[in-house]
Design an enzyme around this catalytic site. Structure first.
Site, PDB file in Angstrom:
ATOM      1  N   GLY A  29       0.767  -1.244   0.000  1.00 15.89           N
ATOM      2  CA  GLY A  29       0.000   0.000   0.000  1.00 15.89           C
ATOM      3  C   GLY A  29       0.790   1.281   0.000  1.00 15.89           C
ATOM      4  O   GLY A  29       0.210   2.371  -0.048  1.00 15.89           O
ATOM      5  N   GLU A  63       4.341  -6.615   0.775  1.00 15.05           N
ATOM      6  CA  GLU A  63       3.707  -6.953  -0.498  1.00 15.05           C
ATOM      7  C   GLU A  63       3.408  -5.687  -1.303  1.00 15.05           C
ATOM      8  O   GLU A  63       2.252  -5.360  -1.570  1.00 15.05           O
ATOM      9  CB  GLU A  63       2.428  -7.752  -0.232  1.00 15.05           C
ATOM     10  N   PRO A  64       4.434  -4.954  -1.715  1.00 14.58           N
ATOM     11  CA  PRO A  64       4.223  -3.716  -2.473  1.00 14.58           C
ATOM     12  C   PRO A  64       3.942  -4.005  -3.945  1.00 14.58           C
ATOM     13  O   PRO A  64       4.438  -4.976  -4.517  1.00 14.58           O
ATOM     14  CB  PRO A  64       5.557  -2.989  -2.307  1.00 14.58           C
ATOM     15  N   CYS A 109     -16.100   6.891 -27.093  1.00 16.56           N
ATOM     16  CA  CYS A 109     -17.385   7.607 -27.066  1.00 16.56           C
ATOM     17  C   CYS A 109     -17.953   7.667 -25.656  1.00 16.56           C
ATOM     18  O   CYS A 109     -19.030   7.127 -25.359  1.00 16.56           O
ATOM     19  CB  CYS A 109     -18.371   6.942 -28.031  1.00 16.56           C
ATOM     20  N   TYR A 120      -1.258  -0.613 -12.363  1.00 18.96           N
ATOM     21  CA  TYR A 120      -2.696  -0.449 -12.614  1.00 18.96           C
ATOM     22  C   TYR A 120      -2.946   0.333 -13.895  1.00 18.96           C
ATOM     23  O   TYR A 120      -3.856   1.149 -13.987  1.00 18.96           O
ATOM     24  CB  TYR A 120      -3.379   0.191 -11.391  1.00 18.96           C
TER      25      TYR A 120
END
Length: 451
Positions: A265, A299-300, A370, A399
């Site tokens: 995180g 856990e990055p 669109c 991401y």
């Protein structure tokens, strides 16, 4: 408090020079323009086309070493397990495997990708609230390091499955500490109303149940309170204090606690906002969990993969609307969805040295999809850019490609890895034929028998 993703619009944006200075793997050359390590982005665009994702292997390595080094400097016995969901590209995973990083996975696909990239099963942790029996069978068959269970129901299911297979599953219990990480509501994971983990007060009894069930070997506690945490160490310290309290209580009852999974995180500065460092995180862990003298795991995902990646795009046209200038790109929300989904801010740099130095004026940066939501930025200070001009979206390595889609039947963009003076395509641009390949027409539509 403003969301760490939706930044204060009253604050002036950093200029091009400031954005560049904060990202050491990027440079602006007088002739070659914006360059990743030693490779001009214009050269990549000419060879591969746009839009394209570009990742810096050197930046990935530096950031991996910064995390492992911070744990060591804090006197912790620690391991880093990269959160594969942030970027699943095999070349990215292979670079991180070369730095000794393990993997944190949340699906069968991510587990298979980690193994294909050369990450040992003994360095893989499987998290997630909805692991299927098929996924758990694979994890047991691979004999991975740890499965983090997130409910009493999952504990029972895994016990029955492991016992039926003659296996013993090493498991961690993910506990929800009910701590507000002060991040975006859609990516907070450690509050009581979130779907993740078991309630703190239920954890001791469930942990004891885990120790008594066949096929299970409890090895520790896991916590993860959210993503893109930039509000300092207070939330981490609060969560880890609860972890220390629980671990102490379990050990006092004679229950085995071999390691502590501290989650990830750690946020990054997308614009110029302050963000905590690996050293600060390691310090918070050492202060709260250090006295237990147990190995810790991190856990990055975003912190490692975000800054090393960018999205390279071309200008389709510059459109003058009523009181607004629009820069229409060949990249769209189907490529980089974060601005549409989270109102996220990404730095945008012109690639040409001439454009980089030109006068700027406000422009809305949009894609061709669109949807009005297909907007990357509003009122961003950018030069006049002609069709074919290149721009780079910064900090898009996490991401980004993993959240892409083929909306509007737009093929997935190519992915490129840069390593020093070399670059290679590490995922081909999808073709339109490939999008259609999995579709089938039922017989009654092709045989003239439609009712």
């Amino acid at each position: 408090m403003a969301s760490p993703l939706l930044l204060d619009p009253a604050q002036p944006d950093p200029d091009f020079g400031d954005l560049l200075a904060a990202r050491p793997h990027l440079s602006m050359h007088a002739l070659d323009g914006l360059t990743v390590e030693e490779v001009p982005l214009a050269r990549i665009a000419a060879a591969v086309g746009t839009p394209a994702w570009v990742y810096s292997a050197g930046a990935l390595r530096r950031r991996a070493r910064a995390l492992t080094g911070a744990l060591k400097s804090a006197g912790l016995r620690g391991s880093v397990h990269y959160a594969v969901k942030a970027n699943t590209n095999l070349a990215v995973l292979r670079v991180l495997a070369g730095e000794g990083l393990g993997a944190d996975v949340v699906s069968e696909g991510e587990l298979r990708a980690a193994r294909a990239a050369g990450i040992p099963a003994s360095e893989i942790v499987f998290s997630g609230v909805g692991k299927t029996e098929r996924e758990l069978r694979l994890a047991l068959g691979e004999d991975i390091a740890q499965i983090n269970v997130e409910s009493a129901e999952e504990v029972e299911m895994l016990s029955a499955l492991a016992a039926s297979l003659g296996r013993v599953a090493r498991i961690g219990l993910r506990v929800n500490p009910d701590v507000d990480a002060k991040t975006h509501a859609k990516i907070t994971t450690g509050r009581s109303e979130n779907k993740f983990g078991v309630a703190f007060e239920d954890a001791p009894a469930l942990y004891a149940r885990m120790a008594a069930l066949p096929g299970l070997r409890p090895v520790g506690i896991a916590m993860h309170i959210g993503s893109q945490i930039t509000a300092g160490m207070a939330a981490y310290r609060a969560a880890y204090a609860r972890m220390a309290e629980l671990a102490t209580a379990l050990l006092a009852r004679g229950l085995p606690v071999e390691q502590l999974d501290c989650g990830g995180g750690l946020g990054i500065p997308y614009r110029d906002e302050p963000a905590p460092t690996p050293e600060a995180l390691a310090g918070a862990i050492a202060a709260t969990l250090g006295p237990l003298n147990l190995p810790v795991m991190l856990e990055p995902g975003r912190w490692i993969a975000g800054p090393p990646g960018l999205l390279l795009a071309s200008v389709v046209l510059q459109k003058q609307g009523t009181g607004r200038r629009f820069l229409v790109l060949d990249a769209a929300m189907n490529d980089l969805v974060r601005p549409a989904m989270y109102d996220a801010w990404h730095g945008i740099l012109p690639v040409s040295p001439r454009d980089f130095a030109a006068a700027t004026a406000p422009a809305d940066v949009v894609g061709p999809v669109c949807e009005t939501g297909d907007t990357f930025a509003r009122g961003r200070a950018l030069p006049s850019l002609q069709p074919g001009a290149l721009v780079a979206f910064l900090d898009a390595g996490a991401y980004g490609a993993v959240m892409s889609s083929t909306y509007n039947m737009r093929p997935l963009a190519a992915e490129v890895l840069v390593d020093g003076a070399r670059f290679a395509v590490v995922r081909d641009r999808q073709t339109h034929d490939a999008i259609l390949a999995g579709q089938r027409l039922p017989g009654w539509l092709t045989e003239g028998t439609q009712p």
